[in-house]
Design an enzyme around this catalytic site. Structure first.
Site, PDB file in Angstrom:
ATOM      1  N   ARG A 114       0.850  -1.195   0.000  1.00 50.40           N
ATOM      2  CA  ARG A 114       0.000   0.000   0.000  1.00 50.40           C
ATOM      3  C   ARG A 114       0.888   1.248   0.000  1.00 50.40           C
ATOM      4  NH1 ARG A 114      -2.669  -3.829   3.127  1.00 50.40           N
ATOM      5  NH2 ARG A 114      -1.495  -3.284   4.994  1.00 50.40           N
ATOM      6  N   GLU A 171      18.089 -14.624  12.376  1.00 55.11           N
ATOM      7  CA  GLU A 171      17.983 -14.592  13.839  1.00 55.11           C
ATOM      8  C   GLU A 171      16.591 -14.182  14.293  1.00 55.11           C
ATOM      9  OE1 GLU A 171      18.752 -15.506  17.273  1.00 55.11           O
ATOM     10  OE2 GLU A 171      20.709 -15.228  16.323  1.00 55.11           O
ATOM     11  N   GLY A 194      12.208 -13.429  18.573  1.00 56.18           N
ATOM     12  CA  GLY A 194      12.362 -11.981  18.521  1.00 56.18           C
ATOM     13  C   GLY A 194      13.766 -11.491  18.796  1.00 56.18           C
ATOM     14  N   GLU A 241      -3.567 -11.691  17.621  1.00 54.19           N
ATOM     15  CA  GLU A 241      -4.152 -11.231  16.369  1.00 54.19           C
ATOM     16  C   GLU A 241      -5.668 -11.439  16.404  1.00 54.19           C
ATOM     17  OE1 GLU A 241      -2.467  -9.820  14.014  1.00 54.19           O
ATOM     18  OE2 GLU A 241      -0.418 -10.257  14.695  1.00 54.19           O
ATOM     19  N   ASP A 264       2.783 -21.418  15.039  1.00 52.98           N
ATOM     20  CA  ASP A 264       3.927 -20.510  15.142  1.00 52.98           C
ATOM     21  C   ASP A 264       5.086 -21.177  15.881  1.00 52.98           C
ATOM     22  OD1 ASP A 264       4.960 -17.479  15.237  1.00 52.98           O
ATOM     23  OD2 ASP A 264       5.218 -18.338  17.229  1.00 52.98           O
ATOM     24  N   LYS A 318       9.118 -22.582  14.691  1.00 53.47           N
ATOM     25  CA  LYS A 318      10.335 -22.246  15.418  1.00 53.47           C
ATOM     26  C   LYS A 318      11.035 -23.507  15.928  1.00 53.47           C
ATOM     27  CE  LYS A 318       8.310 -17.831  16.715  1.00 53.47           C
ATOM     28  NZ  LYS A 318       7.653 -17.031  17.782  1.00 53.47           N
ATOM     29  N   GLY A 338       7.249  -8.201  18.660  1.00 50.96           N
ATOM     30  CA  GLY A 338       7.121  -6.753  18.670  1.00 50.96           C
ATOM     31  C   GLY A 338       8.067  -6.117  17.676  1.00 50.96           C
TER      32      GLY A 338
END
Length: 430
Positions: A49, A131, A136, A192, A203, A207, A306
């Site tokens: 967008r 990484e 995170g 979410e 998720d 990982k 985050g």
């Protein structure tokens, strides 16, 4: 002596993580240049967008043609933070073909196609770093891949999803039900609108696949990871856990078999003792416990998601890749020399907590104990409470295989004195 000609960076995606990467590249430009040995220049930003206002980013850098951006030929590093399988996979391989190294935060893609992407990078003499794909801001992949390269990792046990940890922590500390805790996580922005990927363990499974492959130098695919969500965890489960001196976490567990001949990777809710370091991980934080032969036990802890924390991991990879670029070298690539097979879940051995609804009459406990004995599963403790003809029976086993426990449960359901199996939960971390 610092090189004056800048290294050019293409950014694919400018959401929460991408915008933070761009901001840090701008505000910390001098420091990054000093650490790398050359300036880094944001040469283009691909978005879906283009009309959205993006503070601090030169509008002339914005493009909707990501393919053209990675094909430019003057791009040194492509930073991919768009997520998903396609078009990310094609864009990354195209970037390699046109001379760029890649930094990615894409856990789903690395878990599914990491081997092929590493092969494409190696063929072109380029780097693939990721990484930020796991936990995170927590430095985890590089320590496993580089710092512990001379050690033998036997187990990786961790909380790798902040949303699920927030929900379970709220259920534990406030007595809230699952839906109530999920609603709060959504209101605070931790979950979410569709939380399926988090609460059903998808998720964390991606990982776990990545961590298993790196830790055990073997090919572990997303489909190899056993996955069980946490939507069925109840307040009653937490009450039982507290009576055992435990709490409940959604864990990613990657283990080398005792004989060293295979590995397992799984994600599921589990009770862990309050004395275990992972039990004290609160809120949306992540923590990963690594056990190895030489280093012993290590724990990595911090914010697992985050914009800013994830951007920190991306920028760390960017610095490393840029340094390699200047040196004309590449960093560690894929390591799957061990080629250990992945054992099925049925062969996994652990302790179990089983809660049964039974008739409150003599002989029930003997019947239940007989079923466990017939399937070779040893009982550690039993607790029974009854009232008005109904009772609950809680059995905690010694270590048993998942296949053996499945046989026990099937047989218990065939007893006329067992009204139902209220819950089954694994006990880890002991």
């Amino acid at each position: 002596m610092m090189r004056t000609r800048p290294l050019k960076v293409a950014l694919l995606g400018c959401g929460g993580v991408g915008s933070e990467v761009a901001r840090i590249m701008t505000t910390h430009a001098a420091d990054l240049a000093a650490r790398i040995g050359a300036p880094v220049e944001l040469a283009g930003v691909a978005v879906r967008r283009p009309d959205r206002v993006r503070a601090g980013i030169d509008p002339s850098l914005i493009t909707t043609d990501a393919t053209a951006l990675v094909k430019r030929g003057d791009i040194d590093v492509v930073v991919e933070v768009i997520g998903g399988i396609e078009p990310a996979r094609t864009l990354i391989t195209t970037a390699f073909q046109h001379g760029a190294s890649v930094v990615s935060a894409n856990k789903a893609l690395i878990a599914q196609d990491g081997a092929a992407l590493h092969a494409a990078a190696e063929e072109q003499g380029r780097d693939l770093y990721y990484e930020a794909a796991v936990a995170g801001a927590i430095p985890l992949i590089r320590p496993l891949r580089e710092s512990m390269a001379g050690d033998k990792v036997n187990r990786v046990l961790g909380i790798v999803n902040g949303t699920t940890n927030f929900i379970l922590d709220k259920m534990d500390t406030t007595g809230a039900g699952y839906q109530e805790a999920l609603d709060e996580a959504t209101a605070l922005g931790y979950a979410e609108a569709d939380p399926t990927a988090d609460v059903e363990g998808f998720d964390a499974a991606a990982k776990a696949a990545i961590l298993s492959g790196i830790a055990f130098h073997s090919r572990v695919l997303l489909d190899d990871v056993y996955r069980e969500g946490m939507t069925e965890v109840t307040a009653a489960d937490f009450a039982s856990a507290k009576e055992m001196g435990c709490t409940i976490k959604l864990l990613a567990i990657c283990e080398r078999a005792a004989d060293g001949g295979s590995v397992t990777a799984r994600v599921h809710p589990a009770m862990i003792p309050l004395t275990h370091p992972l039990a004290s991980v609160r809120g949306a934080y992540n923590a990963v416990f690594v056990e190895s032969e030489a280093a012993g036990q290590l724990m990595f802890y911090g914010p697992g998601a985050g914009g800013s924390p994830t951007a920190s991991a991306v920028l760390g990879d960017l610095v490393a890749v840029c340094r390699n670029r200047l040196a004309g070298a590449t960093g560690p690539g894929d390591s799957a020399y061990a080629a250990l097979p992945v054992s099925p879940m049925g062969e996994v051995v652990t302790r179990y907590h089983i809660s049964l609804d039974v008739a409150d009459k003599p002989g029930v406990l003997a019947q239940v104990a007989t079923v466990f004995a017939e399937h070779g599963v040893s009982i550690d403790t039993v607790r029974q409470q009854g009232k008005d003809g109904e009772a609950s029976l809680v059995v905690v086993t010694h270590r048993a295989s998942d296949a053996s426990l499945s046989g026990v449960v099937e047989a218990l359901r065939g007893l006329d004195t067992v009204r139902g199996v209220a819950s089954i939960m694994r006990v880890e971390g002991e």
